[in-house]
Design a protein around this motif. Structure first.
Motif, mmCIF file in Angstrom:
data_model
loop_
_atom_site.group_PDB
_atom_site.id
_atom_site.type_symbol
_atom_site.label_atom_id
_atom_site.label_comp_id
_atom_site.label_asym_id
_atom_site.label_seq_id
_atom_site.Cartn_x
_atom_site.Cartn_y
_atom_site.Cartn_z
ATOM 1 N N LYS A 100 -27.806 29.855 100.310
ATOM 2 C CA LYS A 100 -28.702 31.008 100.515
ATOM 3 C C LYS A 100 -27.950 32.307 100.781
ATOM 4 O O LYS A 100 -28.438 33.382 100.441
ATOM 5 C CB LYS A 100 -29.681 30.724 101.649
ATOM 6 C CG LYS A 100 -29.064 30.627 103.032
ATOM 7 C CD LYS A 100 -30.163 30.423 104.064
ATOM 8 C CE LYS A 100 -29.629 30.410 105.474
ATOM 9 N NZ LYS A 100 -30.720 30.215 106.458
ATOM 10 N N GLU A 101 -26.745 32.218 101.369
ATOM 11 C CA GLU A 101 -25.969 33.446 101.557
ATOM 12 C C GLU A 101 -25.507 34.006 100.217
ATOM 13 O O GLU A 101 -25.445 35.220 100.032
ATOM 14 C CB GLU A 101 -24.781 33.173 102.477
ATOM 15 C CG GLU A 101 -25.170 32.874 103.914
ATOM 16 C CD GLU A 101 -26.003 33.990 104.536
ATOM 17 O OE1 GLU A 101 -25.753 35.172 104.233
ATOM 18 O OE2 GLU A 101 -26.920 33.668 105.331
ATOM 19 N N ASN A 102 -25.190 33.101 99.280
ATOM 20 C CA ASN A 102 -24.822 33.562 97.939
ATOM 21 C C ASN A 102 -26.017 34.198 97.238
ATOM 22 O O ASN A 102 -25.882 35.192 96.518
ATOM 23 C CB ASN A 102 -24.289 32.394 97.112
ATOM 24 C CG ASN A 102 -22.976 31.866 97.642
ATOM 25 O OD1 ASN A 102 -22.197 32.616 98.249
ATOM 26 N ND2 ASN A 102 -22.724 30.582 97.455
ATOM 27 N N ILE A 103 -27.207 33.589 97.441
ATOM 28 C CA ILE A 103 -28.424 34.170 96.869
ATOM 29 C C ILE A 103 -28.663 35.559 97.450
ATOM 30 O O ILE A 103 -28.994 36.519 96.740
ATOM 31 C CB ILE A 103 -29.631 33.254 97.150
ATOM 32 C CG1 ILE A 103 -29.453 31.908 96.446
ATOM 33 C CG2 ILE A 103 -30.930 33.921 96.716
ATOM 34 C CD1 ILE A 103 -30.524 30.893 96.802
ATOM 35 N N PHE A 104 -28.459 35.657 98.763
ATOM 36 C CA PHE A 104 -28.663 36.933 99.445
ATOM 37 C C PHE A 104 -27.723 38.000 98.886
ATOM 38 O O PHE A 104 -28.140 39.137 98.622
ATOM 39 C CB PHE A 104 -28.436 36.732 100.939
ATOM 40 C CG PHE A 104 -28.670 37.963 101.756
ATOM 41 C CD1 PHE A 104 -29.896 38.612 101.751
ATOM 42 C CD2 PHE A 104 -27.649 38.474 102.545
ATOM 43 C CE1 PHE A 104 -30.096 39.749 102.513
ATOM 44 C CE2 PHE A 104 -27.850 39.604 103.303
ATOM 45 C CZ PHE A 104 -29.071 40.245 103.289
ATOM 46 N N PHE A 105 -26.453 37.647 98.680
ATOM 47 C CA PHE A 105 -25.493 38.608 98.122
ATOM 48 C C PHE A 105 -25.820 38.913 96.658
ATOM 49 O O PHE A 105 -25.708 40.055 96.214
ATOM 50 C CB PHE A 105 -24.071 38.053 98.233
ATOM 51 C CG PHE A 105 -23.027 38.952 97.629
ATOM 52 C CD1 PHE A 105 -22.601 40.087 98.298
ATOM 53 C CD2 PHE A 105 -22.491 38.678 96.384
ATOM 54 C CE1 PHE A 105 -21.652 40.926 97.741
ATOM 55 C CE2 PHE A 105 -21.543 39.517 95.816
ATOM 56 C CZ PHE A 105 -21.124 40.637 96.490
ATOM 57 N N TRP A 106 -26.233 37.873 95.905
ATOM 58 C CA TRP A 106 -26.497 38.068 94.477
ATOM 59 C C TRP A 106 -27.621 39.073 94.243
ATOM 60 O O TRP A 106 -27.611 39.822 93.262
ATOM 61 C CB TRP A 106 -26.872 36.720 93.850
ATOM 62 C CG TRP A 106 -27.311 36.830 92.427
ATOM 63 C CD1 TRP A 106 -26.520 36.972 91.326
ATOM 64 C CD2 TRP A 106 -28.662 36.824 91.959
ATOM 65 N NE1 TRP A 106 -27.295 37.052 90.196
ATOM 66 C CE2 TRP A 106 -28.608 36.963 90.556
ATOM 67 C CE3 TRP A 106 -29.904 36.695 92.585
ATOM 68 C CZ2 TRP A 106 -29.754 36.988 89.781
ATOM 69 C CZ3 TRP A 106 -31.051 36.724 91.811
ATOM 70 C CH2 TRP A 106 -30.967 36.870 90.423
ATOM 71 N N THR A 107 -28.578 39.108 95.152
ATOM 72 C CA THR A 107 -29.720 40.018 94.959
ATOM 73 C C THR A 107 -29.292 41.479 94.913
ATOM 74 O O THR A 107 -29.935 42.292 94.245
ATOM 75 C CB THR A 107 -30.755 39.848 96.082
ATOM 76 O OG1 THR A 107 -30.127 40.115 97.346
ATOM 77 C CG2 THR A 107 -31.338 38.447 96.079
ATOM 78 N N ILE A 108 -28.217 41.819 95.614
ATOM 79 C CA ILE A 108 -27.825 43.229 95.688
ATOM 80 C C ILE A 108 -26.946 43.643 94.524
ATOM 81 O O ILE A 108 -26.668 44.838 94.348
ATOM 82 C CB ILE A 108 -27.081 43.505 97.020
ATOM 83 C CG1 ILE A 108 -27.160 45.005 97.392
ATOM 84 C CG2 ILE A 108 -25.653 43.040 96.970
ATOM 85 C CD1 ILE A 108 -28.546 45.504 97.663
ATOM 86 N N THR A 109 -26.500 42.687 93.702
ATOM 87 C CA THR A 109 -25.604 43.042 92.598
ATOM 88 C C THR A 109 -26.272 43.987 91.599
ATOM 89 O O THR A 109 -25.595 44.758 90.923
ATOM 90 C CB THR A 109 -25.128 41.773 91.870
ATOM 91 O OG1 THR A 109 -26.278 41.020 91.457
ATOM 92 C CG2 THR A 109 -24.264 40.922 92.771
#
Length: 278
Positions: A100-109
């Motif tokens: 989920k932390e990767n998902i969280f970071f991916w959203t801002i890309t």
């Protein structure tokens, strides 16, 4: 040791207020002057008020349509983005999703690249892919509402997640023990406590959608044209109508001020409510 003289704080407050309000005052001065005076007798002071710029703009049916489009698109996008971000943040905060932390970071890309990079893909999607017979997403309000979600939703998730994380999970557990369903926990426990963050997210999202120019200028032609793109129509090959542009800019400030004044009350109410619950 910092000075405690109240006069210094008052002076700083007045200076900051002057710096903040001066561009708006300058804009208003330009909007109430004839085109000739802007170049022959430029001045920051008002000798006479020339309302014809406002009369021409308000009487322009096309511009009124652009303004209505901006209100509809910005408001619907802000409500949709805030709702989706709220549910996404609840899932990321309360459930142990894998990565989920990767998902969280991916959203801002999506926010890391300039919007111009996405122009061609979105143009092809709107004109050739997302079509139904003769109907296309190009130059439609629903198309612009969904398009702005691409850029505003990641920002909203990053803005709202600290608020959801700050609400103790024990409140969820207590409500669940009392027999509340997941939806009741979200709507009756999390939502009231998250109102300050929701209000801020709603405001910022609305402002981003309201001020957006590049995508609206490329993916609309008339039916979903917004007021910011309407400003560019006063830059012509024969010259720029600065007075008309300034009057439109002043008029576009009014809905934003109304939105801020209304939502600001909810921010204060939400902060007070959260403090009591803590």
């Amino acid at each position: 040791m910092p000075s405690r003289n109240p006069l210094i704080y008052v002076a700083l407050w007045l200076l900051l207020s002057l710096l903040t309000l001066f561009p708006i005052y300058w804009l208003f001065v330009i909007s109430v002057k004839p085109a000739v005076d802007l170049f022959t007798t430029p001045s920051l002071f008002l000798d006479a008020i020339y309302w014809k710029n406002y009369v021409n703009v308000i009487g322009n049916e096309t511009l009124r349509g652009y303004m209505l489009n901006s209100i509809i698109i910005s408001s619907c996008n802000a409500l949709l983005v805030t709702t989706l971000a709220f549910l996404a943040c609840y899932a990321l905060s309360r459930y142990d999703l894998p990565g989920k932390e990767n998902i969280f970071f991916w959203t801002i890309t999506n926010r890391m690249a300039p919007a111009a990079v996405f122009l061609l893909p979105f143009f092809l999607l709107f004109t050739q892919v997302f079509t139904l017979g003769e109907w296309k997403l190009y130059d439609t309000k629903i198309g612009m509402i969904l398009l702005y979600c691409t850029f505003n939703l990641p920002f909203a998730i990053w803005t709202l997640r600290p608020t959801i994380d700050g609400i103790p999970k024990e409140l969820d557990e207590a409500a669940t023990v009392d027999g509340a369903s997941t939806w009741q926990v979200i709507s009756e426990v999390i939502f009231p406590l998250a109102r300050p963050g929701l209000a801020v997210t709603l405001i910022l999202t609305w402002v981003f959608a309201w001020n957006e120019f590049l995508l609206a200028a490329t993916l609309t032609s008339f039916n979903a044209r917004t007021i910011t793109t309407g400003l560019s129509e006063y830059v012509t090959t024969t010259g720029t109508e600065w007075g008309a542009m300034a009057s439109i800019a002043v008029i576009t400030l009014i809905p934003a001020l109304i939105i801020f004044s209304v939502v600001q009350r909810h921010i204060v109410a939400g902060l007070t409510f959260g403090a009591v619950k803590e």
